[in-house]
Motif scaffolding. Sequence first.
Motif, PDB file in Angstrom:
ATOM      1  N   PRO A  14       0.806  -1.213   0.000  1.00  0.00           N
ATOM      2  CA  PRO A  14       0.000   0.000   0.000  1.00  0.00           C
ATOM      3  C   PRO A  14       0.841   1.265   0.000  1.00  0.00           C
ATOM      4  CG  PRO A  14      -0.872  -1.534   1.599  1.00  0.00           C
ATOM      5  CD  PRO A  14       0.424  -2.112   1.071  1.00  0.00           C
ATOM      6  N   HIS A  52     -11.833  -0.161  -5.341  1.00  0.00           N
ATOM      7  CA  HIS A  52     -10.703  -0.504  -4.474  1.00  0.00           C
ATOM      8  C   HIS A  52      -9.460  -0.873  -5.288  1.00  0.00           C
ATOM      9  CE1 HIS A  52     -13.829  -0.500  -1.462  1.00  0.00           C
ATOM     10  NE2 HIS A  52     -14.426  -1.500  -2.046  1.00  0.00           N
ATOM     11  N   PHE A  78      -7.164  -3.464  -3.386  1.00  0.00           N
ATOM     12  CA  PHE A  78      -7.093  -3.223  -1.950  1.00  0.00           C
ATOM     13  C   PHE A  78      -8.324  -3.759  -1.231  1.00  0.00           C
ATOM     14  CE2 PHE A  78      -4.582   0.045  -3.991  1.00  0.00           C
ATOM     15  CZ  PHE A  78      -3.445   0.120  -3.212  1.00  0.00           C
ATOM     16  N   MET A  82      -9.124   0.489   1.609  1.00  0.00           N
ATOM     17  CA  MET A  82      -7.991   0.896   0.771  1.00  0.00           C
ATOM     18  C   MET A  82      -6.704   1.004   1.593  1.00  0.00           C
ATOM     19  SD  MET A  82      -8.936   1.444  -2.537  1.00  0.00           S
ATOM     20  CE  MET A  82      -7.778   2.604  -3.224  1.00  0.00           C
ATOM     21  N   GLU A  83      -6.568   0.141   2.617  1.00  0.00           N
ATOM     22  CA  GLU A  83      -5.395   0.178   3.489  1.00  0.00           C
ATOM     23  C   GLU A  83      -4.446  -0.996   3.289  1.00  0.00           C
ATOM     24  OE1 GLU A  83      -7.084   0.389   7.347  1.00  0.00           O
ATOM     25  OE2 GLU A  83      -7.590   2.523   7.166  1.00  0.00           O
ATOM     26  N   GLU A  84      -4.945  -2.116   2.784  1.00  0.00           N
ATOM     27  CA  GLU A  84      -4.112  -3.298   2.610  1.00  0.00           C
ATOM     28  C   GLU A  84      -4.258  -3.833   1.196  1.00  0.00           C
ATOM     29  OE1 GLU A  84      -4.541  -6.396   5.505  1.00  0.00           O
ATOM     30  OE2 GLU A  84      -5.005  -4.941   7.081  1.00  0.00           O
ATOM     31  N   VAL A  85      -3.128  -4.203   0.613  1.00  0.00           N
ATOM     32  CA  VAL A  85      -3.153  -4.810  -0.710  1.00  0.00           C
ATOM     33  C   VAL A  85      -3.612  -6.251  -0.583  1.00  0.00           C
ATOM     34  CG1 VAL A  85      -1.729  -5.569  -2.653  1.00  0.00           C
ATOM     35  CG2 VAL A  85      -1.342  -3.328  -1.630  1.00  0.00           C
TER      36      VAL A  85
END
Length: 173
Positions: A14, A52, A78, A82-85
């Motif tokens: 990210p 995302h 994500f 939208m914080e972690e791939v």
Amino acid sequence: MRGILLLAVLLLTPSAAAGEAAPPVLGGTGPAPKRGPITISADRLEVDRKAHTATYAGNVVARDSTLTILADRMEFTFNEAMEEVERVRATGHVRIAEQGGREATADAATYFAREEKVLLEGNARAWQEENVVTGTTMTLYLREDRHVVEGEGDARVHAVIYPRRDPGGAPKP
């Protein structure tokens, strides 16, 4: 080969795609070690928060101090926040090069974060110096340090491995 892809996974996080704080190390709870800047350049970047995704397109070059990934297109998917791939997919003329001389190419490469798995698809080839392995697909299970190379139809798996030699020229055990 594991080193190439583990570095690729750390590169495609990210922070690289969305400019956020340092992500946790895979399988760990602490922040990733500082490795210097990560740059991604492309002809176009599109971020779609509803879907995302963040998509880099056209002559994509992702680079840090030890690794370079080239592709025609690179899409990051994500989680909802939208914080972690969750997944990274590179397509078109994918080339991964590590500073130590290990390289891989394929038509497409996908990293699955939850499974810690990398899938190289279409004309997959990995090499270091003269040693080379080719196949239709290569699946790298990073958590297990296990790799599976498969052929399809007439395209069989092919490997050329040279014995390691000591400085005097004798094969190493």
